[in-house]
Design a protein around this motif. Structure first.
Motif, PDB file in Angstrom:
ATOM      1  N   LYS A   8       9.060   4.483  -0.799  1.00 30.19           N
ATOM      2  CA  LYS A   8       8.024   4.165   0.184  1.00 30.19           C
ATOM      3  C   LYS A   8       7.905   2.670   0.444  1.00 30.19           C
ATOM      4  O   LYS A   8       7.723   2.240   1.575  1.00 30.19           O
ATOM      5  CB  LYS A   8       6.682   4.730  -0.282  1.00 30.19           C
ATOM      6  CG  LYS A   8       6.594   6.228  -0.216  1.00 30.19           C
ATOM      7  CD  LYS A   8       5.219   6.711  -0.561  1.00 30.19           C
ATOM      8  CE  LYS A   8       4.967   6.847  -2.011  1.00 30.19           C
ATOM      9  NZ  LYS A   8       5.649   7.848  -2.751  1.00 30.19           N
ATOM     10  N   ILE A  12       8.425   0.711   4.184  1.00 31.15           N
ATOM     11  CA  ILE A  12       7.456  -0.161   4.845  1.00 31.15           C
ATOM     12  C   ILE A  12       8.041  -1.551   5.054  1.00 31.15           C
ATOM     13  O   ILE A  12       7.825  -2.182   6.092  1.00 31.15           O
ATOM     14  CB  ILE A  12       6.137  -0.204   4.043  1.00 31.15           C
ATOM     15  CG1 ILE A  12       5.525   1.200   3.982  1.00 31.15           C
ATOM     16  CG2 ILE A  12       5.144  -1.175   4.666  1.00 31.15           C
ATOM     17  CD1 ILE A  12       4.337   1.336   3.060  1.00 31.15           C
ATOM     18  N   VAL A  57       1.882  -6.609   7.785  1.00 26.68           N
ATOM     19  CA  VAL A  57       2.479  -5.476   7.074  1.00 26.68           C
ATOM     20  C   VAL A  57       3.092  -5.941   5.755  1.00 26.68           C
ATOM     21  O   VAL A  57       2.958  -5.274   4.724  1.00 26.68           O
ATOM     22  CB  VAL A  57       3.528  -4.769   7.961  1.00 26.68           C
ATOM     23  CG1 VAL A  57       4.303  -3.720   7.176  1.00 26.68           C
ATOM     24  CG2 VAL A  57       2.850  -4.128   9.160  1.00 26.68           C
ATOM     25  N   ILE A  61       2.006  -4.530   2.101  1.00 25.47           N
ATOM     26  CA  ILE A  61       2.912  -3.896   1.135  1.00 25.47           C
ATOM     27  C   ILE A  61       2.982  -4.722  -0.146  1.00 25.47           C
ATOM     28  O   ILE A  61       3.179  -4.179  -1.226  1.00 25.47           O
ATOM     29  CB  ILE A  61       4.312  -3.632   1.730  1.00 25.47           C
ATOM     30  CG1 ILE A  61       5.109  -2.674   0.822  1.00 25.47           C
ATOM     31  CG2 ILE A  61       5.089  -4.912   1.923  1.00 25.47           C
ATOM     32  CD1 ILE A  61       4.475  -1.348   0.613  1.00 25.47           C
TER      33      ILE A  61
END
Length: 123
Positions: A8, A12, A57, A61
């Motif tokens: 994951k 991202i 982003v 993350i």
């Protein structure tokens, strides 16, 4: 050949990197509209917003990966991080879980969904 799973965190990060390139591409396209200043400025602003979005982003993350559990992958024996109930190794895409009740089950990313989690505990 089995299904290909991916981590994951890497998904991202890939999205954030693509936002950088998309933003630069939009700004580059804006250069071709020098004769139309309004169009050029709109393209530059949209490109800049995409690059700023990628920064947001990446920050998100980075904060999220501090919650991830560091483990050693049993398959490739490299350090990786598990985010959620099920995840995949960052290096070899081996399905991983920290939940003992999911050991031996078929890998399914829906185990991370909150609805699935509550249903699992009721069963």
């Amino acid at each position: 050949m089995g299904l290909k799973y991916s981590n994951k965190i890497n998904k991202i990060r890939t999205f954030a990197l693509s936002l950088v390139f998309i933003g630069i591409l939009i700004m580059y396209i804006g250069i071709f509209f020098r004769d139309y200043p309004v169009v050029m400025v709109i393209a530059m602003i949209l490109g800049l917003l995409a690059v700023i979005g990628s920064t947001v982003v990446y920050f998100f993350i980075g904060m999220l990966s501090t919650r991830a559990v560091p483990v050693i992958c049993p398959s490739c024996e490299k350090p990786t991080k598990v985010l959620g109930r099920v995840d995949a190794c960052m290096h070899c895409d081996q399905p991983l879980t920290m939940d003992r009740s999911l050991e031996g089950r078929e890998f399914d990313e829906t185990y991370n969904a909150k609805k699935q989690t509550t249903n699992h505990h009721k069963a």
